[in-house]
Design an enzyme around this catalytic site. Structure first.
Site, PDB file in Angstrom:
ATOM      1  N   ASN A 128      61.519  -3.926  44.207  1.00 47.77           N
ATOM      2  CA  ASN A 128      62.830  -3.881  44.861  1.00 47.77           C
ATOM      3  C   ASN A 128      63.838  -4.664  44.037  1.00 47.77           C
ATOM      4  O   ASN A 128      63.489  -5.685  43.440  1.00 47.77           O
ATOM      5  CB  ASN A 128      62.708  -4.529  46.249  1.00 47.77           C
ATOM      6  CG  ASN A 128      64.034  -4.575  46.990  1.00 47.77           C
ATOM      7  OD1 ASN A 128      64.746  -3.580  47.085  1.00 47.77           O
ATOM      8  ND2 ASN A 128      64.387  -5.749  47.505  1.00 47.77           N
ATOM      9  N   HIS A 130      67.385  -6.822  44.245  1.00 48.08           N
ATOM     10  CA  HIS A 130      68.167  -7.539  45.257  1.00 48.08           C
ATOM     11  C   HIS A 130      69.301  -8.307  44.565  1.00 48.08           C
ATOM     12  O   HIS A 130      69.070  -8.935  43.530  1.00 48.08           O
ATOM     13  CB  HIS A 130      67.250  -8.505  46.018  1.00 48.08           C
ATOM     14  CG  HIS A 130      67.950  -9.215  47.117  1.00 48.08           C
ATOM     15  ND1 HIS A 130      68.254  -8.616  48.324  1.00 48.08           N
ATOM     16  CD2 HIS A 130      68.466 -10.467  47.189  1.00 48.08           C
ATOM     17  CE1 HIS A 130      68.904  -9.479  49.095  1.00 48.08           C
ATOM     18  NE2 HIS A 130      69.040 -10.608  48.433  1.00 48.08           N
ATOM     19  N   SER A 157      67.711 -10.053  41.230  1.00 51.53           N
ATOM     20  CA  SER A 157      66.269 -10.233  41.050  1.00 51.53           C
ATOM     21  C   SER A 157      65.554  -8.916  41.290  1.00 51.53           C
ATOM     22  O   SER A 157      65.941  -8.140  42.172  1.00 51.53           O
ATOM     23  CB  SER A 157      65.711 -11.214  42.103  1.00 51.53           C
ATOM     24  OG  SER A 157      66.440 -12.415  42.141  1.00 51.53           O
ATOM     25  N   ASP A 166      62.404  -9.580  51.133  1.00 50.16           N
ATOM     26  CA  ASP A 166      62.997 -10.168  49.926  1.00 50.16           C
ATOM     27  C   ASP A 166      62.181 -11.336  49.388  1.00 50.16           C
ATOM     28  O   ASP A 166      62.734 -12.314  48.863  1.00 50.16           O
ATOM     29  CB  ASP A 166      64.474 -10.577  50.174  1.00 50.16           C
ATOM     30  CG  ASP A 166      65.355  -9.365  50.394  1.00 50.16           C
ATOM     31  OD1 ASP A 166      65.033  -8.291  49.862  1.00 50.16           O
ATOM     32  OD2 ASP A 166      66.354  -9.485  51.118  1.00 50.16           O
TER      33      ASP A 166
HETATM   34  C1  GAR Z   1      72.404  -3.072  44.732  1.00 48.40           C
HETATM   35  O1  GAR Z   1      73.339  -4.071  44.423  1.00 48.40           O
HETATM   36  C2  GAR Z   1      71.125  -3.681  45.232  1.00 48.40           C
HETATM   37  O2  GAR Z   1      70.850  -4.919  44.666  1.00 48.40           O
HETATM   38  C3  GAR Z   1      71.410  -3.818  46.705  1.00 48.40           C
HETATM   39  O3  GAR Z   1      72.067  -2.640  47.035  1.00 48.40           O
HETATM   40  C4  GAR Z   1      72.879  -2.254  45.926  1.00 48.40           C
HETATM   41  C5  GAR Z   1      72.722  -0.767  45.702  1.00 48.40           C
HETATM   42  O4  GAR Z   1      73.637  -0.328  44.739  1.00 48.40           O
HETATM   43  N1  GAR Z   1      70.197  -3.978  47.466  1.00 48.40           N
HETATM   44  C6  GAR Z   1      70.097  -4.806  48.493  1.00 48.40           C
HETATM   45  O5  GAR Z   1      71.021  -5.457  48.919  1.00 48.40           O
HETATM   46  C7  GAR Z   1      68.712  -4.855  49.106  1.00 48.40           C
HETATM   47  N2  GAR Z   1      68.608  -5.939  50.021  1.00 48.40           N
HETATM   48  P1  GAR Z   1      73.533   1.136  44.173  1.00 48.40           P
HETATM   49  O6  GAR Z   1      73.332   2.063  45.372  1.00 48.40           O
HETATM   50  O7  GAR Z   1      74.844   1.368  43.503  1.00 48.40           O
HETATM   51  O8  GAR Z   1      72.377   1.170  43.224  1.00 48.40           O
END
Ligand code: GAR
Length: 218
Positions: A128, A130, A157, A166
């Site tokens: 994942n 984050h 991360s 997480d």
């Molecule tokens: C990313 O920034 C990722 O780190 C976050 O969602 C975004 C997706 O962006 N994930 C979380 O917050 C998980 N807890 P994207 O759809 O443009 O790849």
């Protein structure tokens, strides 16, 4: 935006591992899909030896769907709104991932908590991304919280998915300093630039472990 801000990535980025046949991955995403797009781009350029077998999303209007359509990646929309039917929802995801015979599952903006039932089906094969330097700022508002809290350094991360949200063994992190004039938009953009670097390299590193059967012993 100036893309020349300073950052640190650890472990240091090295060349992508080569996979022949290509590493078969399944992507789980709920949002815009810029991380997913980066994987598509690297795969199309022949830089990262992955085959994105399937995209699974839990949002019927997620931006990642269009990105899959553009390049002909199969996708499945699996909506799991009813918390009493979580097992049914996860079974459908599991069956899809098995159907597409994926070796590694990549959560790239997947905003739904998965249960041990799901995690145990693919032990050590789910990663994942984050948007914080875990274990700081777990949960769904990591970037906002880091700003509200006055953090001076943050980042992103990639970690193995384990039962606690997480948490799980860290694979790669990138750090940057938060400037006084940063806001949610500028900081999100900077973090995503770093995400697009560490997610592919994490896939490469974990793929190597999977292919060498290293993970089986854990
Ligand atoms: C990313 O920034 C990722 O780190 C976050 O969602 C975004 C997706 O962006 N994930 C979380 O917050 C998980 N807890 P994207 O759809 O443009 O790849």
């Amino acid at each position: 935006m100036d893309q020349s801000f300073n950052y640190i990535i650890s472990p240091e980025i090295s060349e992508f591992r080569r996979f022949s046949p290509k590493l078969k991955i399944g992507v789980l995403a709920s949002g815009n899909g810029t991380n997913f797009q980066e994987l598509i781009n690297l795969s199309e350029k022949g830089e990262l030896d992955i085959e994105i077998k399937v995209l699974i999303t839990n949002k019927k209007d997620a931006g990642c769907i269009k990105r899959a359509e553009n390049v002909g990646i199969p996708y499945k929309i699996i909506i799991g709104k009813d918390p009493t039917k979580k097992e049914v929802f996860e079974k459908e995801i599991i069956n899809t991932l098995i159907q597409y015979d994926v070796e590694l599952i990549v959560m790239a903006g997947w905003m739904k908590i998965v249960t041990p039932f799901f995690i145990n089906k693919f032990k050590n094969k789910i990663i994942n991304i984050h948007p914080s330097l875990l274990p700081a700022y777990k949960g769904g508002s990591a970037i906002k919280e880091s700003l509200l809290n006055g953090s001076k350094i943050t980042g992103c991360s990639v970690h193995f998915v384990e039962e606690e949200v997480d948490s799980g063994y860290l694979i790669m992190q990138a750090a940057l300093s938060i400037q006084n004039d940063d806001n949610i938009n500028t900081l999100t953009k900077k973090i995503q630039i770093l995400e697009h670097k560490i997610l592919p390299h994490s896939i490469s590193n974990v793929g190597f472990l999977i292919r060498s059967n290293f993970m089986e012993s854990y």
